[in-house]
Scaffold this motif. Structure first.
Motif, short mmCIF file in Angstrom:
data_model
loop_
_atom_site.label_atom_id
_atom_site.label_comp_id
_atom_site.label_asym_id
_atom_site.label_seq_id
_atom_site.Cartn_x
_atom_site.Cartn_y
_atom_site.Cartn_z
N ALA A 143 32.27 -3.93 17.30
CA ALA A 143 31.02 -3.20 17.53
C ALA A 143 30.21 -3.07 16.24
CB ALA A 143 31.32 -1.81 18.09
N ILE A 144 30.89 -2.76 15.13
CA ILE A 144 30.20 -2.62 13.85
C ILE A 144 29.58 -3.94 13.43
CG2 ILE A 144 30.61 -2.34 11.37
CD1 ILE A 144 30.31 0.29 12.67
N ARG A 145 30.33 -5.02 13.56
CA ARG A 145 29.81 -6.33 13.14
C ARG A 145 28.63 -6.75 14.02
NH1 ARG A 145 31.70 -12.44 13.65
NH2 ARG A 145 30.47 -13.26 11.92
N ALA A 146 28.76 -6.58 15.34
CA ALA A 146 27.68 -6.96 16.25
C ALA A 146 26.42 -6.14 15.97
CB ALA A 146 28.13 -6.76 17.70
N ALA A 147 26.60 -4.86 15.70
CA ALA A 147 25.45 -4.00 15.40
C ALA A 147 24.77 -4.42 14.11
CB ALA A 147 25.91 -2.54 15.32
N ARG A 148 25.56 -4.75 13.11
CA ARG A 148 24.99 -5.17 11.81
C ARG A 148 24.22 -6.48 11.95
NH1 ARG A 148 27.84 -8.48 8.65
NH2 ARG A 148 29.85 -7.64 9.33
N LEU A 149 24.81 -7.46 12.62
CA LEU A 149 24.17 -8.77 12.75
C LEU A 149 22.93 -8.72 13.64
CD1 LEU A 149 27.25 -11.16 13.07
CD2 LEU A 149 25.95 -10.57 11.02
N SER A 150 22.87 -7.77 14.55
CA SER A 150 21.73 -7.68 15.46
C SER A 150 20.51 -7.06 14.80
CB SER A 150 22.10 -6.83 16.69
OG SER A 150 22.18 -5.46 16.35
N GLU A 151 20.70 -6.42 13.65
CA GLU A 151 19.61 -5.76 12.90
C GLU A 151 18.89 -4.72 13.77
OE1 GLU A 151 17.34 -8.47 10.18
OE2 GLU A 151 18.43 -10.02 11.30
N GLY A 152 19.66 -3.99 14.56
CA GLY A 152 19.10 -2.91 15.37
C GLY A 152 18.60 -3.32 16.73
N HIS A 153 18.75 -4.59 17.11
CA HIS A 153 18.32 -5.06 18.42
C HIS A 153 19.46 -4.81 19.41
CE1 HIS A 153 16.96 -7.54 21.70
NE2 HIS A 153 15.89 -7.95 21.03
N ALA A 209 26.43 0.67 17.10
CA ALA A 209 27.88 0.45 17.21
C ALA A 209 28.52 1.48 18.14
CB ALA A 209 28.52 0.50 15.83
N GLU A 210 28.12 2.73 18.02
CA GLU A 210 28.67 3.77 18.90
C GLU A 210 28.31 3.50 20.36
OE1 GLU A 210 27.08 7.35 17.26
OE2 GLU A 210 28.63 7.52 15.69
N PHE A 211 27.08 3.03 20.58
CA PHE A 211 26.65 2.69 21.94
C PHE A 211 27.51 1.54 22.49
CE2 PHE A 211 24.05 -0.18 24.58
CZ PHE A 211 23.78 0.66 25.63
N LEU A 212 27.75 0.52 21.68
CA LEU A 212 28.56 -0.62 22.13
C LEU A 212 29.98 -0.19 22.48
CD1 LEU A 212 27.45 -3.38 19.57
CD2 LEU A 212 26.77 -3.17 21.96
N GLU A 213 30.57 0.64 21.64
CA GLU A 213 31.93 1.09 21.91
C GLU A 213 32.03 1.86 23.22
OE1 GLU A 213 34.55 2.41 18.54
OE2 GLU A 213 32.64 2.37 17.45
N SER A 214 31.04 2.74 23.46
CA SER A 214 31.11 3.59 24.65
C SER A 214 30.69 2.86 25.92
CB SER A 214 30.24 4.84 24.46
OG SER A 214 28.87 4.46 24.28
#
Length: 383
Positions: A188-198, A174-179
């Motif tokens: 960012a948090i939702r996308a990171a959670r749904l991606s399961e670390g991908h 999520a931090e990577f997506l935001e920056s």
């Protein structure tokens, strides 16, 4: 900006490779195997490591050098990358790399060869590569990438230094997506959670509303499966969506390749292509090449769909085992329906459905008709 800035959630590995890159060249291993699950960033780690090895500052500076930027952009003459959209890596491609590895680097300390998805090599192709991995040329470093060491033949595994990547945490992604994408924290948090670390999937979810919407519809569709007719309709809708996404991606990539070709050759979009460049330019625009890329992209979309489907039954198992506090849920937006499903299914039923998803994945890999694969899968998931 450091050479390692785009590596997400791999602090231990970054520290290790940063130290290696600044060591005496005589002490640096020349054959490496970088392992990590899909989306962990193994190819990015290989490129960053190559940039650090080639750069005069060994990747330790806060600002990228020209060498670093060239390596990361794929334009450095001494760093070669073999990536493939095909099911297997061809023996002729590997032989070309071996011939290249015998040449001295032109401007940098090392000639570095990166092979993505080395697990896609057939055994006879791997045997061609083996001698070079065992006894590399004096100025050559091989960086091989694979999902895990077990996916590579023992003969290769035993002759390389293995680097294992972790699955990045939701917080790190999520931090990577935001920056890097500028999306708001909630997305960012939702996308990171749904991606399961991908990482690649997370970026896609964060920046493409249609892809996120398609996932949401798929999850709801699976949770609402009641009859065989529902399964057939959902399979048809998924296949159509995958084909549309794949063609859009392939077309976008082809357009980008054409733009890069024109820019590199000092041409504008309105310029006539010189005869000596025409065959190379036409190769970028061939319909059969576009279809081939679209077919590969379609399989990627369907593989992502399988991960999403599996996440439903993973969440069911989490609830059945009272493990939400320790491992969390992926599909929080569908918690009510998943809770109901966790009551309808026993633990064996949840595990069996995860096995059904794994069977569908194997069938896709075996080139079974995707529509038949998903019709069978969705019928198997009926409650």
């Amino acid at each position: 900006m450091s050479v390692w800035d785009d590596i997400v959630g791999q602090h231990r590995v970054v520290d290790q490779l940063r130290t290696v890159a600044s060591c005496d060249p005589q002490s640096i291993a020349q054959s490496w195997l970088i392992c990590g699950p899909p989306g962990s960033g193994r190819s990015n780690v290989a490129r960053a490591f190559a940039a650090a090895l080639e750069s005069p500052d060994h990747g330790l500076g806060d600002e990228p050098t020209k060498t670093t930027m060239n390596v990361l952009s794929g334009s450095h003459p001494d760093v070669s990358v073999l990536a493939t959209n095909k099911v297997t890596i061809g023996i002729d491609e590997v032989r070309e790399l071996i011939n290249l590895s015998e040449q001295m680097p032109s401007t940098a300390p090392w000639r570095i060869i990166i092979i993505e998805d080395v697990d896609r090599m057939l055994e006879r192709t791997t045997n061609v590569l083996l001698k070079e991995i065992e006894e590399p040329s004096e100025h050559t470093i091989w960086l091989l990438c694979a999902p895990s060491a077990q996916d590579v033949l023992p003969t290769i595994r035993s002759r390389t230094r293995i680097v294992n990547l972790a699955v990045p945490s939701t917080k790190a992604v999520a931090e990577f997506l935001e920056s890097n994408t500028g999306v708001e924290h909630k997305i960012a948090i939702r996308a990171a959670r749904l991606s399961e670390g991908h990482i690649g999937v997370a970026r896609l979810y964060a920046t493409d509303e249609q892809v996120m919407s398609d996932r949401d519809e798929l999850i709801v569709g699976v949770l609402n499966l009641r009859r065989a007719s529902d399964a057939i309709v959902l399979a048809s809708r998924l296949i159509d969506s995958a084909q549309d996404q794949a063609m859009e991606d392939a077309t976008r990539e082809a357009d980008k390749a054409k733009e890069d070709f024109l820019r590199i050759n000092g041409l504008s979009p309105s310029d006539r292509i010189p005869p000596k460049l025409r065959s190379a330019f036409n190769a970028l625009t061939k319909k059969e090449e576009l279809r081939r890329k679209a077919t590969r992209r379609s399989r990627d979309v369907l593989d992502r769909a399988l991960n999403s489907i599996a996440s439903i039954y993973r969440d069911v198992a989490v609830l059945q085992n009272n493990a939400e506090d320790s491992v969390g849920m992926i599909n929080l937006e569908n918690r009510s329906a998943i809770t109901e499903l966790s009551v309808q299914l026993d633990r064996q039923g949840a595990v069996r459905r995860l096995e059904d998803v794994a069977t569908a994945r194997r069938r896709l890999a075996g080139n079974v008709n995707p529509a038949l694969v998903f019709e069978a899968l969705f019928c198997a998931l009926l409650v």
